[in-house]
Design a protein around this motif. Structure first.
Motif, mmCIF file in Angstrom:
data_model
loop_
_atom_site.group_PDB
_atom_site.id
_atom_site.type_symbol
_atom_site.label_atom_id
_atom_site.label_comp_id
_atom_site.label_asym_id
_atom_site.label_seq_id
_atom_site.Cartn_x
_atom_site.Cartn_y
_atom_site.Cartn_z
ATOM 1 N N ASP A 79 15.177 14.715 -2.596
ATOM 2 C CA ASP A 79 15.811 14.445 -1.309
ATOM 3 C C ASP A 79 14.855 14.550 -0.125
ATOM 4 O OD1 ASP A 79 18.321 14.000 -2.493
ATOM 5 O OD2 ASP A 79 18.750 16.151 -2.498
ATOM 6 N N ARG A 80 13.569 14.393 -0.391
ATOM 7 C CA ARG A 80 12.571 14.446 0.681
ATOM 8 C C ARG A 80 11.681 13.216 0.586
ATOM 9 N NH1 ARG A 80 7.203 15.980 1.090
ATOM 10 N NH2 ARG A 80 7.155 16.420 -1.150
ATOM 11 N N VAL A 81 11.500 12.503 1.715
ATOM 12 C CA VAL A 81 10.596 11.355 1.744
ATOM 13 C C VAL A 81 9.163 11.875 1.776
ATOM 14 C CG1 VAL A 81 9.834 9.342 3.051
ATOM 15 C CG2 VAL A 81 12.268 9.876 2.909
ATOM 16 N N PHE A 82 8.409 11.586 0.718
ATOM 17 C CA PHE A 82 7.038 12.083 0.655
ATOM 18 C C PHE A 82 6.001 10.968 0.778
ATOM 19 C CE2 PHE A 82 7.723 10.793 -3.690
ATOM 20 C CZ PHE A 82 6.478 10.403 -4.152
ATOM 21 N N ALA A 83 6.444 9.711 0.725
ATOM 22 C CA ALA A 83 5.505 8.594 0.814
ATOM 23 C C ALA A 83 6.240 7.346 1.271
ATOM 24 C CB ALA A 83 4.829 8.351 -0.531
ATOM 25 N N TYR A 94 9.072 0.819 2.670
ATOM 26 C CA TYR A 94 10.084 1.347 1.754
ATOM 27 C C TYR A 94 9.802 2.832 1.531
ATOM 28 C CZ TYR A 94 12.843 1.956 -2.522
ATOM 29 O OH TYR A 94 13.737 2.397 -3.465
ATOM 30 N N PRO A 95 10.693 3.737 1.985
ATOM 31 C CA PRO A 95 10.468 5.171 1.793
ATOM 32 C C PRO A 95 10.632 5.573 0.328
ATOM 33 C CG PRO A 95 12.618 4.796 2.767
ATOM 34 C CD PRO A 95 11.946 3.455 2.712
ATOM 35 N N ASN A 97 0.722 5.509 12.081
ATOM 36 C CA ASN A 97 0.129 4.452 12.900
ATOM 37 C C ASN A 97 0.624 3.071 12.466
ATOM 38 O OD1 ASN A 97 -1.338 6.314 14.382
ATOM 39 N ND2 ASN A 97 -3.258 5.954 13.310
ATOM 40 N N LEU A 98 0.656 2.825 11.151
ATOM 41 C CA LEU A 98 1.086 1.513 10.652
ATOM 42 C C LEU A 98 2.537 1.239 11.002
ATOM 43 C CD1 LEU A 98 -1.633 1.561 9.107
ATOM 44 C CD2 LEU A 98 -0.424 0.599 7.157
ATOM 45 N N LEU A 99 3.390 2.237 10.832
ATOM 46 C CA LEU A 99 4.809 2.039 11.117
ATOM 47 C C LEU A 99 5.057 1.883 12.613
ATOM 48 C CD1 LEU A 99 6.431 4.577 8.605
ATOM 49 C CD2 LEU A 99 6.103 2.105 8.336
ATOM 50 N N ARG A 100 4.222 2.521 13.440
ATOM 51 C CA ARG A 100 4.396 2.425 14.886
ATOM 52 C C ARG A 100 3.854 1.124 15.460
ATOM 53 N NH1 ARG A 100 1.032 5.719 16.200
ATOM 54 N NH2 ARG A 100 -0.463 4.414 17.335
ATOM 55 N N THR A 101 2.661 0.710 15.012
ATOM 56 C CA THR A 101 1.994 -0.448 15.616
ATOM 57 C C THR A 101 2.208 -1.744 14.855
ATOM 58 O OG1 THR A 101 -0.080 -0.171 14.372
ATOM 59 C CG2 THR A 101 0.175 1.105 16.418
ATOM 60 N N VAL A 132 0.839 -1.187 0.000
ATOM 61 C CA VAL A 132 0.000 0.000 0.000
ATOM 62 C C VAL A 132 0.880 1.245 0.000
ATOM 63 C CG1 VAL A 132 -1.909 -1.180 1.138
ATOM 64 C CG2 VAL A 132 -0.222 0.003 2.528
ATOM 65 N N GLY A 133 0.473 2.238 -0.771
ATOM 66 C CA GLY A 133 1.219 3.479 -0.858
ATOM 67 C C GLY A 133 0.518 4.575 -0.080
ATOM 68 N N LEU A 134 1.222 5.184 0.862
ATOM 69 C CA LEU A 134 0.627 6.194 1.736
ATOM 70 C C LEU A 134 1.573 7.377 1.898
ATOM 71 C CD1 LEU A 134 -0.617 3.726 4.492
ATOM 72 C CD2 LEU A 134 -2.120 5.052 2.967
ATOM 73 N N ALA A 135 1.004 8.567 2.053
ATOM 74 C CA ALA A 135 1.801 9.769 2.260
ATOM 75 C C ALA A 135 2.582 9.662 3.561
ATOM 76 C CB ALA A 135 0.901 11.003 2.286
ATOM 77 N N ALA A 136 3.802 10.137 3.540
ATOM 78 C CA ALA A 136 4.680 9.998 4.704
ATOM 79 C C ALA A 136 4.142 10.729 5.923
ATOM 80 C CB ALA A 136 6.076 10.510 4.351
ATOM 81 N N ALA A 137 3.480 11.866 5.707
ATOM 82 C CA ALA A 137 3.031 12.686 6.833
ATOM 83 C C ALA A 137 1.666 12.291 7.365
ATOM 84 C CB ALA A 137 3.010 14.165 6.414
#
Length: 214
Positions: free
Chosen positions: A143-147, A137-138, A56-60, A45-50
């Motif tokens: 040079d900015r992680v946007f998703a 995968y960022p 929530n997904l990356l934390r839990t 799934v592709g989601l905006a970084a912010a």
């Protein structure tokens, strides 16, 4: 004749997924998403970084992917410009987002407890997938992680009888009519059914708007 066109988005037609995730306070956040692909018991799934959902997904490490049918288009569109993050970025303010912690109530949808993960399922969605995050995968630009592309493994699938082939463990492809997002317009059964609020926020012209004003 082909022309070189700097496309703003690449939404060629993918099913809309309502992603349930757990907020830091233990409540369930709900967000629509239409950047996903599937392979076996896995999804990317592709989601905006912010976004609150990504955090929530990356934390839990947990989520529920609720697949919306075309008759839920109005409920899904109510979520389009809502965010679970209290602090709005300049981009979200300009696009028209507003903070809303009660996503289920705002969309007119019903919570349903999950079996194996913490986030609630969406009772109205005919297909609900309880998932575990397997990796991320960022995705960077300038040079900015946007998703983030987030790999999830399906732990348990809930399928409503209305879209299941009788006496089998298979989805009936004729009964299952997914809500499709195609270039910021919603489609069902291959036909346009409604423009998305995102189209206005992202300044995306759509044929549905043209048809409505004709």
């Amino acid at each position: 004749m082909h022309r070189v066109v700097p496309l703003k988005v690449h939404y060629y037609g993918t099913p809309v997924v309502l992603v349930s995730s757990t907020n830091p306070d233990g409540t369930t956040n709900l967000a629509p998403m239409s950047s996903a692909w599937w392979l076996g018991q896995n999804a990317m799934v592709g989601l905006a970084a912010a976004s609150r959902t990504t955090q929530n997904l990356l934390r839990t490490g947990e989520a529920v992917l609720n697949l919306a049918s075309s008759d839920l288009v109005d409920h899904v569109d109510r979520l389009a410009l809502l965010t679970g993050t209290p602090e709005l970025s300049p981009h979200k303010r300009e696009t028209g987002y507003r903070y809303e912690p009660r996503k289920f109530e705002a969309a007119g949808l019903t919570r349903e407890p999950s079996d194996l993960v913490a986030p609630d399922r969406v009772a109205e969605c005919p297909i609900q997938l309880e998932c575990r995050v397997s990796g991320s995968y960022p995705i960077s630009e300038d040079d900015r992680v946007f998703a983030h592309a987030i790999h999830v493994e399906v732990l348990r699938s809930h399928v409503h009888d209305s879209v299941r082939l009788p006496r089998t463990d298979y989805v009936d492809p004729q009964a299952w009519d997914p809500l499709i997002m195609k270039f910021c317009d919603f489609f069902g059964e291959g036909r346009p059914i409604a423009p998305s609020r995102l189209a206005a926020g992202w300044q995306m012209p759509g044929r549905l708007e043209e048809q409505a004003s004709a």
